[in-house]
Design an enzyme around this catalytic site. Structure first.
Site, mmCIF file in Angstrom:
data_model
loop_
_atom_site.group_PDB
_atom_site.id
_atom_site.type_symbol
_atom_site.label_atom_id
_atom_site.label_comp_id
_atom_site.label_asym_id
_atom_site.label_seq_id
_atom_site.Cartn_x
_atom_site.Cartn_y
_atom_site.Cartn_z
ATOM 1 N N GLY A 51 55.409 58.778 15.636
ATOM 2 C CA GLY A 51 56.725 59.180 16.117
ATOM 3 C C GLY A 51 56.586 60.291 17.129
ATOM 4 N N CYS A 78 49.164 58.559 12.587
ATOM 5 C CA CYS A 78 49.529 59.583 13.560
ATOM 6 C C CYS A 78 50.571 60.541 12.981
ATOM 7 C CB CYS A 78 49.982 58.917 14.860
ATOM 8 S SG CYS A 78 49.997 60.055 16.235
ATOM 9 N N TYR A 79 51.814 60.514 13.485
ATOM 10 C CA TYR A 79 52.833 61.404 12.910
ATOM 11 C C TYR A 79 52.948 61.192 11.404
ATOM 12 C CZ TYR A 79 57.189 63.887 12.149
ATOM 13 O OH TYR A 79 58.131 64.763 11.680
ATOM 14 N N HIS A 168 45.849 55.136 16.416
ATOM 15 C CA HIS A 168 46.782 54.013 16.231
ATOM 16 C C HIS A 168 46.025 52.702 16.018
ATOM 17 C CE1 HIS A 168 50.591 56.037 17.155
ATOM 18 N NE2 HIS A 168 49.841 56.828 17.917
ATOM 19 N N GLU A 170 47.382 49.910 15.324
ATOM 20 C CA GLU A 170 48.232 48.762 15.648
ATOM 21 C C GLU A 170 48.087 48.289 17.098
ATOM 22 O OE1 GLU A 170 49.084 51.842 15.042
ATOM 23 O OE2 GLU A 170 50.976 52.463 15.916
ATOM 24 N N SER A 222 71.178 29.421 26.627
ATOM 25 C CA SER A 222 70.878 29.592 28.046
ATOM 26 C C SER A 222 69.995 28.470 28.554
ATOM 27 C CB SER A 222 70.135 30.917 28.236
ATOM 28 O OG SER A 222 68.842 30.813 27.660
ATOM 29 N N GLY A 223 69.449 27.679 27.651
ATOM 30 C CA GLY A 223 68.461 26.688 28.070
ATOM 31 C C GLY A 223 67.052 27.194 27.831
ATOM 32 N N GLY A 224 66.938 28.485 27.474
ATOM 33 C CA GLY A 224 65.619 29.060 27.239
ATOM 34 C C GLY A 224 65.215 28.972 25.773
ATOM 35 N N VAL A 225 63.993 29.397 25.515
ATOM 36 C CA VAL A 225 63.427 29.274 24.177
ATOM 37 C C VAL A 225 64.156 30.176 23.172
ATOM 38 C CG1 VAL A 225 61.324 29.517 22.812
ATOM 39 C CG2 VAL A 225 61.174 28.918 25.220
ATOM 40 N N ASP A 226 64.407 31.428 23.554
ATOM 41 C CA ASP A 226 64.900 32.400 22.588
ATOM 42 C C ASP A 226 66.261 32.009 22.011
ATOM 43 O OD1 ASP A 226 62.653 33.592 23.547
ATOM 44 O OD2 ASP A 226 63.716 35.071 24.774
ATOM 45 N N SER A 227 67.207 31.697 22.891
ATOM 46 C CA SER A 227 68.534 31.368 22.364
ATOM 47 C C SER A 227 68.479 30.054 21.587
ATOM 48 C CB SER A 227 69.567 31.316 23.490
ATOM 49 O OG SER A 227 69.220 30.362 24.455
ATOM 50 N N ALA A 228 67.606 29.134 21.998
ATOM 51 C CA ALA A 228 67.507 27.856 21.294
ATOM 52 C C ALA A 228 66.966 28.058 19.879
ATOM 53 C CB ALA A 228 66.601 26.892 22.071
ATOM 54 N N LYS A 368 57.500 37.368 21.817
ATOM 55 C CA LYS A 368 57.693 36.032 22.394
ATOM 56 C C LYS A 368 56.811 34.965 21.729
ATOM 57 C CE LYS A 368 59.653 33.688 25.845
ATOM 58 N NZ LYS A 368 61.050 33.858 26.249
#
Ligand code: XMP
Length: 512
Positions: A51, A78-79, A168, A170, A222-228, A368
């Site tokens: 943080g 870390c923090y 870190h 990660e 939208s036709g894109g992957v995410d909204s689908a 993604k």
């Protein structure tokens, strides 16, 4: 499950991602809510994130003391490490030994956390980012690793299974970091690595049901992957309480609008309102050549059109969005940060404020590639899941200058041939984005015995991890020659093809 207590680091989601990759379920909670989450969730392990604060400042955040009394392994990063040290009776000082970037850690002691990865007396590369450091260990703790500027780079209390990393684990710049986190959840906490995207799907379905109850939900496609992916997942959760709205602005690629409609109505049987607003959009864009003007017009019309359709459906309390984690970070920094607006992205913000609806964002924690994996899990066709990103304003920003239906049709044909050649050459998945740009420039050519005076078409292809930076794709010349020849032969209105060899920065991916 693992509880991740968030102290506000931009990397917290990456911790969750690494834990997911190790096949273990985790939940992130802000530190203020950690106590309640601890009671409700009864986690088998706890990770304290990094943080921006300093534990030496007054009123800086702390973990609830219950974290250390839950009888489960705790890893402070870390923090989080400094909080742990201080809350358990050690001391932290700020300042003089700042360490940012790559550092070397000398392993001093073996431990369950490092077992099988790092042995005592070895030296390993890690990524550090801290200003403070521990100067006195809490009782029961020992040093398991040191770095030049952090004598307490790894600390541990093996009896209580408390561990702390100054670095870190990660981030990918700590090459063994993912293995260390996997060791923590598997070896130290004893969790099986059997959690999968299939489990995420089931969890998320339960969470969506709990969130929306019997209310109606509207989702913009939208036709894109995410909204689908978001829409299919939500439909699985609540069935026909969901209605999708697809605002077709007439700026999609060849046959794309039809494919979206077929997939959602035909294949998934999801209620879908297809709004053909192309005339409105093209009308409003006529004669407009300034890129920001175009973006603003499209953004405004999109919101108005969507809003009007949602009002017709009526009674929906929730708006679903396919927001991903990188969108969350970027819009946060866009609001609070010092960065200038390079381009106004029309699909970030806008809708929710205007519509005063509650948000359903089931992909908010994912990256993604995880969304793609979830899409596959949900049975979305591979060609859909693996699609290149496509900008909200569509082909309008790939037609510099004024746009018209004719120009868009020419661009669509050329773009389809270019992508077809890329697929045939087996290059589609190696490229982040590839597209054609129809330039407002005409040049002289000769075809057969005749003179031509037609448009120039630019081809663009880039590799990228996140769209923030990009390198132009180094095609083989024979590939470019083949694509160019086909385009000029098959597309009326184009007589010259050029390839864009600009990376980002200094260019952007799109031309406008
Ligand atoms: P630039 O052109 O800024 O693009 O390098 C970076 C990435 O963002 C996409 N892009 C957009 N995506 N709405 C979107 O959803 C937009 O308005 C928009 N503008 C650019 C671009 O395709 C690339 O992937």
């Amino acid at each position: 499950a693992v509880l991740i207590v968030d102290f506000g680091s931009q990397l917290t989601q990456l911790i969750a991602r690494r834990v997911r990759e190790a096949g273990v379920y985790s939940e992130i909670v802000p530190y203020q809510k950690a106590e309640a989450a601890l009671a409700a969730m009864r986690p088998k392990a706890i990770i304290l994130s990094g943080g921006p604060a300093s534990t030496t400042e007054e009123d800086s955040p702390r973990a609830p003391q219950a974290v250390f009394e839950a009888g489960v392994p705790v890893l402070g990063i870390c923090y989080g490490q400094m909080c742990m040290a201080e809350q358990l009776g050690g001391r932290v000082e700020s300042g003089h030994h700042r360490e940012f970037g790559r550092a070397l850690v000398d392993v001093r002691k073996p431990s369950a956390l490092l077992e099988g990865i790092w042995d005592a007396d070895e030296r390993h590369t890690v990524w550090m980012s801290h200003g403070d450091r521990i100067v006195a260990l809490p009782p029961g703790f020992e040093v398991a690793g040191t770095s030049e500027n952090a004598p307490f780079a790894i600390i541990q209390n093996e009896a209580r299974k408390f561990y702390g990393f100054m670095f870190h684990p990660e981030v990918v710049h700590t090459p063994d970091g993912a293995k260390l986190l996997a060791n923590f959840v598997h070896r130290v906490a004893g969790l099986a690595g059997d959690w999968t995207m299939a489990a995420f799907r089931q969890d998320m379905i339960a969470r969506i049901r709990a969130q929306v109850g019997t209310s109606k939900v509207i989702c913009g496609l939208s036709g894109g992957v995410d909204s689908a992916v978001a829409a299919v997942l939500i439909h699985e959760a609540i069935g026909d309480q969901l209605t999708c709205i697809f605002v077709d602005h007439g700026l999609m690629r060849l046959n794309e609008a039809e494919e979206v409609v077929r997939l959602f109505r035909g294949h998934y049987n999801i209620p879908l309102v297809h709004v053909d607003a192309s005339e409105t959009f093209l009308g409003a864009l006529a004669g407009v050549s300034d890129p920001e003007q175009k973006r603003k017009i499209i953004g405004r019309l999109f919101i108005e059109t969507f809003d009007a359709e949602a009002a017709k459906i009526g009674g929906a309390d929730f708006l679903a969005q396919g927001t991903l984690y990188p969108d969350v970070i970027e819009s946060v920094s866009a609001v609070g940060g010092p960065s200038v607006t390079i381009k106004s992205h029309h699909n970030v913000g806008g809708l929710p404020e205007r519509m005063k609806m509650k948000l359903v964002e089931p992909l908010r924690e994912l990256f993604k590639d995880e969304v793609r994996a979830l899409g596959r899990e949900l049975g979305l066709p591979e060609a859909f899941v693996g699609r290149h990103p496509f900008p909200g304003p569509g082909l309008a920003i790939r037609c510099p200058g004024g746009i018209s239906k004719d120009k868009l049709d020419t661009l669509r044909k050329a773009d389809a041939i270019y992508l077809d050649e890329i697929r045939k050459a087996g290059l589609y998945d190696a490229i982040w984005q590839a597209f054609a740009v129809l330039l407002p420039v005409q040049t002289v050519g000769v075809m057969g015995d005749g003179r031509t005076y037609e448009h120039v078409l630019a081809l663009r292809a880039v590799t990228s991890v996140d769209g923030m930076t990009a390198d132009f794709y180094h095609f083989d010349m024979t590939f470019l020659a083949r694509a160019a020849t086909r385009i000029i032969n098959e597309v009326k209105g184009v007589n010259r093809v050029v390839y864009d060899v600009t990376s980002k920065p200094p260019g952007t991916i799109e031309w406008e």
